[in-house]
Scaffold this motif. Structure first.
Motif, PDB file in Angstrom:
ATOM      1  N   GLY A   1      -1.891  42.204 -40.015  1.00  0.00           N
ATOM      2  CA  GLY A   1      -2.283  41.303 -38.931  1.00  0.00           C
ATOM      3  C   GLY A   1      -2.076  41.936 -37.569  1.00  0.00           C
ATOM      4  N   ARG A   2      -0.934  42.583 -37.406  1.00  0.00           N
ATOM      5  CA  ARG A   2      -0.658  43.268 -36.137  1.00  0.00           C
ATOM      6  C   ARG A   2      -1.635  44.414 -35.919  1.00  0.00           C
ATOM      7  NH1 ARG A   2       5.941  43.260 -36.436  1.00  0.00           N
ATOM      8  NH2 ARG A   2       6.259  41.233 -35.422  1.00  0.00           N
ATOM      9  N   GLU A   3      -1.922  45.131 -36.982  1.00  0.00           N
ATOM     10  CA  GLU A   3      -2.861  46.251 -36.876  1.00  0.00           C
ATOM     11  C   GLU A   3      -4.237  45.775 -36.421  1.00  0.00           C
ATOM     12  OE1 GLU A   3      -4.826  49.725 -39.749  1.00  0.00           O
ATOM     13  OE2 GLU A   3      -3.155  48.514 -40.478  1.00  0.00           O
ATOM     14  N   ALA A   4      -4.710  44.673 -37.009  1.00  0.00           N
ATOM     15  CA  ALA A   4      -6.017  44.132 -36.630  1.00  0.00           C
ATOM     16  C   ALA A   4      -6.023  43.670 -35.180  1.00  0.00           C
ATOM     17  CB  ALA A   4      -6.392  42.974 -37.553  1.00  0.00           C
ATOM     18  N   SER A   5      -4.938  43.037 -34.761  1.00  0.00           N
ATOM     19  CA  SER A   5      -4.830  42.561 -33.385  1.00  0.00           C
ATOM     20  C   SER A   5      -4.792  43.728 -32.400  1.00  0.00           C
ATOM     21  CB  SER A   5      -3.567  41.708 -33.235  1.00  0.00           C
ATOM     22  OG  SER A   5      -3.400  41.289 -31.903  1.00  0.00           O
ATOM     23  N   GLU A   6      -3.994  44.743 -32.722  1.00  0.00           N
ATOM     24  CA  GLU A   6      -3.881  45.908 -31.845  1.00  0.00           C
ATOM     25  C   GLU A   6      -5.197  46.665 -31.746  1.00  0.00           C
ATOM     26  OE1 GLU A   6      -0.648  48.093 -33.494  1.00  0.00           O
ATOM     27  OE2 GLU A   6       0.875  46.650 -32.831  1.00  0.00           O
TER      28      GLU A   6
ATOM     29  N   ALA B   1      -9.441  48.062 -27.931  1.00  0.00           N
ATOM     30  CA  ALA B   1     -10.860  48.115 -27.582  1.00  0.00           C
ATOM     31  C   ALA B   1     -11.156  47.326 -26.307  1.00  0.00           C
ATOM     32  CB  ALA B   1     -11.706  47.592 -28.737  1.00  0.00           C
ATOM     33  N   GLY B   2     -10.102  46.747 -25.723  1.00  0.00           N
ATOM     34  CA  GLY B   2     -10.269  46.038 -24.459  1.00  0.00           C
ATOM     35  C   GLY B   2     -10.445  44.540 -24.574  1.00  0.00           C
ATOM     36  N   TYR B   3     -10.188  43.994 -25.758  1.00  0.00           N
ATOM     37  CA  TYR B   3     -10.371  42.555 -25.974  1.00  0.00           C
ATOM     38  C   TYR B   3      -9.033  41.830 -25.976  1.00  0.00           C
ATOM     39  CZ  TYR B   3     -14.893  44.323 -27.519  1.00  0.00           C
ATOM     40  OH  TYR B   3     -16.094  44.975 -27.590  1.00  0.00           O
ATOM     41  N   GLU B   4      -9.089  40.513 -25.887  1.00  0.00           N
ATOM     42  CA  GLU B   4      -7.869  39.704 -25.895  1.00  0.00           C
ATOM     43  C   GLU B   4      -7.630  39.182 -27.311  1.00  0.00           C
ATOM     44  OE1 GLU B   4      -5.913  35.853 -23.580  1.00  0.00           O
ATOM     45  OE2 GLU B   4      -7.768  36.752 -22.832  1.00  0.00           O
ATOM     46  N   ALA B   5      -6.579  39.672 -27.941  1.00  0.00           N
ATOM     47  CA  ALA B   5      -6.277  39.286 -29.313  1.00  0.00           C
ATOM     48  C   ALA B   5      -4.770  39.144 -29.485  1.00  0.00           C
ATOM     49  CB  ALA B   5      -6.816  40.318 -30.298  1.00  0.00           C
ATOM     50  N   THR B   6      -4.376  38.126 -30.240  1.00  0.00           N
ATOM     51  CA  THR B   6      -2.959  37.855 -30.481  1.00  0.00           C
ATOM     52  C   THR B   6      -2.746  37.621 -31.967  1.00  0.00           C
ATOM     53  OG1 THR B   6      -2.774  36.769 -28.323  1.00  0.00           O
ATOM     54  CG2 THR B   6      -1.007  36.362 -29.898  1.00  0.00           C
ATOM     55  N   PHE B   7      -1.761  38.298 -32.523  1.00  0.00           N
ATOM     56  CA  PHE B   7      -1.431  38.107 -33.931  1.00  0.00           C
ATOM     57  C   PHE B   7      -0.510  36.897 -34.102  1.00  0.00           C
ATOM     58  CE2 PHE B   7       2.057  38.958 -37.046  1.00  0.00           C
ATOM     59  CZ  PHE B   7       1.355  38.610 -38.186  1.00  0.00           C
TER      60      PHE B   7
ATOM     61  N   ASN C   1      -7.057  39.496 -40.920  1.00  0.00           N
ATOM     62  CA  ASN C   1      -6.570  40.878 -40.927  1.00  0.00           C
ATOM     63  C   ASN C   1      -7.535  41.835 -41.610  1.00  0.00           C
ATOM     64  OD1 ASN C   1      -5.456  39.259 -43.264  1.00  0.00           O
ATOM     65  ND2 ASN C   1      -5.041  41.322 -44.021  1.00  0.00           N
ATOM     66  N   LYS C   2      -8.577  41.306 -42.252  1.00  0.00           N
ATOM     67  CA  LYS C   2      -9.527  42.167 -42.948  1.00  0.00           C
ATOM     68  C   LYS C   2     -10.839  41.418 -43.177  1.00  0.00           C
ATOM     69  CE  LYS C   2      -7.759  40.780 -47.499  1.00  0.00           C
ATOM     70  NZ  LYS C   2      -7.189  41.243 -48.799  1.00  0.00           N
ATOM     71  N   GLY C   3     -11.838  42.162 -43.650  1.00  0.00           N
ATOM     72  CA  GLY C   3     -13.087  41.567 -44.118  1.00  0.00           C
ATOM     73  C   GLY C   3     -13.820  40.706 -43.111  1.00  0.00           C
TER      74      GLY C   3
ATOM     75  N   ILE D   1      -5.366  36.115 -34.358  1.00  0.00           N
ATOM     76  CA  ILE D   1      -5.509  36.703 -35.682  1.00  0.00           C
ATOM     77  C   ILE D   1      -4.472  36.091 -36.607  1.00  0.00           C
ATOM     78  CG2 ILE D   1      -5.465  38.861 -37.015  1.00  0.00           C
ATOM     79  CD1 ILE D   1      -7.693  38.854 -34.963  1.00  0.00           C
ATOM     80  N   GLY D   2      -4.888  35.134 -37.427  1.00  0.00           N
ATOM     81  CA  GLY D   2      -3.977  34.545 -38.403  1.00  0.00           C
ATOM     82  C   GLY D   2      -3.938  35.417 -39.648  1.00  0.00           C
ATOM     83  N   SER D   3      -2.729  35.806 -40.067  1.00  0.00           N
ATOM     84  CA  SER D   3      -2.599  36.675 -41.232  1.00  0.00           C
ATOM     85  C   SER D   3      -1.243  36.464 -41.891  1.00  0.00           C
ATOM     86  CB  SER D   3      -2.742  38.147 -40.816  1.00  0.00           C
ATOM     87  OG  SER D   3      -2.415  39.007 -41.890  1.00  0.00           O
ATOM     88  N   ARG D   4      -1.255  36.403 -43.206  1.00  0.00           N
ATOM     89  CA  ARG D   4       0.000  36.310 -43.956  1.00  0.00           C
ATOM     90  C   ARG D   4       0.746  37.641 -43.920  1.00  0.00           C
ATOM     91  NH1 ARG D   4      -0.846  34.657 -50.083  1.00  0.00           N
ATOM     92  NH2 ARG D   4      -2.159  36.508 -49.915  1.00  0.00           N
ATOM     93  N   ASP D   5      -0.011  38.728 -43.960  1.00  0.00           N
ATOM     94  CA  ASP D   5       0.553  40.072 -43.945  1.00  0.00           C
ATOM     95  C   ASP D   5       0.829  40.499 -42.497  1.00  0.00           C
ATOM     96  OD1 ASP D   5       0.627  43.027 -43.822  1.00  0.00           O
ATOM     97  OD2 ASP D   5       0.075  42.944 -45.941  1.00  0.00           O
ATOM     98  N   ILE D   6       2.107  40.662 -42.159  1.00  0.00           N
ATOM     99  CA  ILE D   6       2.482  40.957 -40.779  1.00  0.00           C
ATOM    100  C   ILE D   6       1.918  42.296 -40.314  1.00  0.00           C
ATOM    101  CG2 ILE D   6       4.422  41.416 -39.221  1.00  0.00           C
ATOM    102  CD1 ILE D   6       6.085  39.464 -40.902  1.00  0.00           C
TER     103      ILE D   6
END
Length: 237
Positions: A43-48, A53-59, A15-17, A35-40
């Motif tokens: 984590g969702r923000e990073a995935s979205e 940006a047009g990539y395939e990402a799942t939180f 989700n960061k760094g 995107i594995g993240s303890r913070d929901i």
């Protein structure tokens, strides 16, 4: 890693760094990233952000210190993919600043080992069935640190340093145990990176910090396993 199937990668603490940047770089290379993240929320923000940006990402909510959370994450993953090509154990904590081992708090050490050592072990164990289904062989990358190098270690950040030395040992153990399964297991030192963990004084950007990790995930020969890498070069344990 040359293949015709859709490559998948799970990054903990993404989700960061460095974890988030690693996910971005792998997504740019065509990976479906988880995107594995303890913070929901984060984590969702990073995935979205990646999806927009047009990539395939799942939180996937994933707390590496919680065995139930890890198993639940496996269940969530199984609904989205049938195999895992790359697992990156990036989630970690660093709580000891300006102290040496003479005054190390044992509870702080326990927390650090739980997150930085026990967590990656449990994540590998639970996601191993998916890694074994990778058509071209799975890859596990444990994000370590130069502070975990026994040959270079001093008395800086003792809990963190000890945890990363232990993570290096975990890397060697899994590399030996999984060699016959064609799963490469390596450790990576991203260097001193400007993140919430590394601090603003660090001399490397997150882009530079992710380089060796991404290289291990995609470019290095599958036969390379059980090694510690810094700047795409093998370094001393």
């Amino acid at each position: 890693m040359k293949t015709e199937h859709k490559l998948t990668a799970l990054i903990t603490g993404a989700n960061k760094g460095i974890g988030k940047e690693t996910a971005r770089q792998l997504a740019q290379r065509g990976f479906a990233v988880f995107i594995g993240s303890r913070d929901i929320a984060k984590g969702r923000e990073a995935s979205e952000e990646l999806c927009n940006a047009g990539y395939e990402a799942t939180f996937i909510q994933l707390d590496v210190t919680d065995p139930v959370s890890i198993k639940t994450a496996c269940g969530t993953f199984s609904q989205k993919a049938d195999h895992l090509d790359v697992l990156i154990n990036n989630a970690a904590i660093l709580e000891d600043h300006g102290e040496n081992i003479l005054k190390l708090n044992p509870e702080l050490l326990d927390r650090t080992l739980k997150s930085n050592v026990s967590g990656p072990i449990m994540v590998i164990q639970d996601f191993l069935p998916f890694l074994k289904k990778s058509p071209d062989g799975g890859r596990i990358i444990n994000v370590s640190s130069s502070l975990g190098s026994i040959s270079r270690m001093d008395d800086e950040s003792p809990a963190y340093s000890i945890s990363k030395a232990a993570l290096n040992a975990v890397t060697k153990q899994f590399a030996a145990a999984l060699k016959s399964d064609n799963i490469a297991v390596n450790a990576a030192d991203p260097g001193w990176v400007r993140t919430s963990l590394g601090g603003p004084e660090a001399h490397r950007s997150v882009e530079q910090g992710a380089e060796t990790i991404v290289w291990l995930a995609e470019e290095i020969d599958q036969s390379e396993t059980g090694k510690f890498w810094c700047d795409k070069q093998e370094c001393e344990w």
